[in-house]
Design an enzyme around this catalytic site. Sequence first.
Site, PDB file in Angstrom:
ATOM      1  N   ASP A   1      -2.385   6.104  -3.482  1.00  0.00           N
ATOM      2  CA  ASP A   1      -1.287   5.681  -2.929  1.00  0.00           C
ATOM      3  C   ASP A   1      -0.645   4.472  -3.890  1.00  0.00           C
ATOM      4  O   ASP A   1      -1.169   4.345  -4.971  1.00  0.00           O
ATOM      5  CB  ASP A   1      -1.605   5.182  -1.440  1.00  0.00           C
ATOM      6  CG  ASP A   1      -2.678   3.983  -1.341  1.00  0.00           C
ATOM      7  OD1 ASP A   1      -3.422   3.769  -2.312  1.00  0.00           O
ATOM      8  OD2 ASP A   1      -2.528   3.312  -0.375  1.00  0.00           O
TER       9      ASP A   1
ATOM     10  N   SER B   1       0.770  -1.082  -0.090  1.00  0.00           N
ATOM     11  CA  SER B   1      -0.108  -0.034   0.079  1.00  0.00           C
ATOM     12  C   SER B   1       0.835   1.084   0.054  1.00  0.00           C
ATOM     13  O   SER B   1       1.540   1.665  -1.055  1.00  0.00           O
ATOM     14  CB  SER B   1      -0.852   0.044   1.219  1.00  0.00           C
ATOM     15  OG  SER B   1      -2.029   1.076   1.082  1.00  0.00           O
TER      16      SER B   1
ATOM     17  N   ASP C   1      -1.140   1.194  -4.017  1.00  0.00           N
ATOM     18  CA  ASP C   1      -2.025   0.158  -4.463  1.00  0.00           C
ATOM     19  C   ASP C   1      -3.487   0.906  -4.974  1.00  0.00           C
ATOM     20  O   ASP C   1      -4.389   0.269  -5.403  1.00  0.00           O
ATOM     21  CB  ASP C   1      -2.202  -0.958  -3.612  1.00  0.00           C
ATOM     22  CG  ASP C   1      -2.906  -0.565  -2.446  1.00  0.00           C
ATOM     23  OD1 ASP C   1      -3.057   0.598  -2.032  1.00  0.00           O
ATOM     24  OD2 ASP C   1      -3.517  -1.383  -1.941  1.00  0.00           O
TER      25      ASP C   1
END
EC number: 5.4.2.10
Length: 456
Positions: free
Chosen positions: A241, A102, A243
Amino acid sequence: MTRKIFGTDGVRGRANVHPMTASNIVQLATAVGRYFGQDQKRHRVVIGKDTRRSCYMLENALTAGFTSAGMDVFALGPMPTPAVGRLTHSMRADIGVMISASHNPHYDNGIKFFGPDGYKLSDGAEAAIENLMDTEIEPVDAVGIGRVTQLSDAASRYVEYVKTTLADRVRLNGLKVVLDCANGAAYKAAPQVLWELGAEVIPIGVNPNGYNINDGCGSTAPDRAAIAVLENKADVGICLDGDADRISIIDETGAVADGDQIMALLATDWARQGRLNNNMLVATVMSNLGLERHLNRHGVGLQRTPVGDRYVVQAMRAGGYNMGGEQSGHIVMTDYSTTGDGLVAGLQFLAQLRESGRKASELCNQFEPVPQLLKSINITRGTAPLEMPAVQAVIADGNARLKDKGRLLIRKSGTEPLIRVMGESEDEGLLTGVIQQIVTEIEAVTFKPQPLSAIG
């Protein structure tokens, strides 16, 4: 039950260090394959990833484990997390996998799992998989080994779907949008979506090299995008971000709006349209008290959950609600997606911008936040300072001092070796003193105190 490798959002850690080693991930994938493939049917799994160098190693390890368990693997390539959730369900896969840490730096990585319904796995499923990892799993025979297919049109499937989440009447022609993709999973798909919908796109963070994901860019580092908004006189900036499951919005003045402000805008608008199920928004304990007050003034309730978008989604499904999210920028709209989708949330904001005729700065300031202070303390992995009597005493004292003037939330991060210390109060002097006292005590009992870092 104590978790051995699963955390708040799947499995996460330093790449090539347990639990994120190739050998452990082969074992994990074999266990997941056995959990979802206990009958004689042919089973399939889809695997997406972000742009970290370590994703190649982990993808190969997952593929080895899944195919040894008899599962057919469909490799999606770089793909946003919400796209993996959607494709898991639409392709009738038994399991979906997203390789990503992430918003973390490139040297971390993680694995998120989706069930056949496209939603993240339950605590019970994760516990069962961990139990299977402790057993001897018999591999399938040579005839039953799974096959691997590279799905070349996965990105285009996601692009076309995301475009359908915007009402047909809404076009983005004339809007100048700075789009920061964090050198992550959406670096191709996101600019394509906005351009095809008519926007003038100024892309940044779209040149991944395996190491620059989230590095001075994206939703957790929006300064570069804010400068680009001002330099290009853009109408708005959108930051994703690594992902692409979270978002932050930058208005035309360069100011950054967090997930609370975005949820306030979208939830009250959906309530006015009669689209917000049961007039309820689901958010975590981290969301600002100002959000709750704003929603209540508009006849909308707020249900709070523990931190983590999976818990938000669980509460949404249990209550039949269709909007939720986190202050960090995860916005979940189950009318469109099974998990947070930064690009879909961005389109919903752009639709508001286009149809209202108002500036982004007006839309991004839905309520006056109650002063909130959030600090994080690096701790040594495996330590538990919150269990120390001295720390518990100072926390109790802080709660007593705040009383009805605010609230405290102290917790251990589920994804990083950090203690989060958050407080809210209109009395900023009192708040600062309480937080500092708690932080000082936690540092005193931590084996290797590290400098504080404020997280907004």
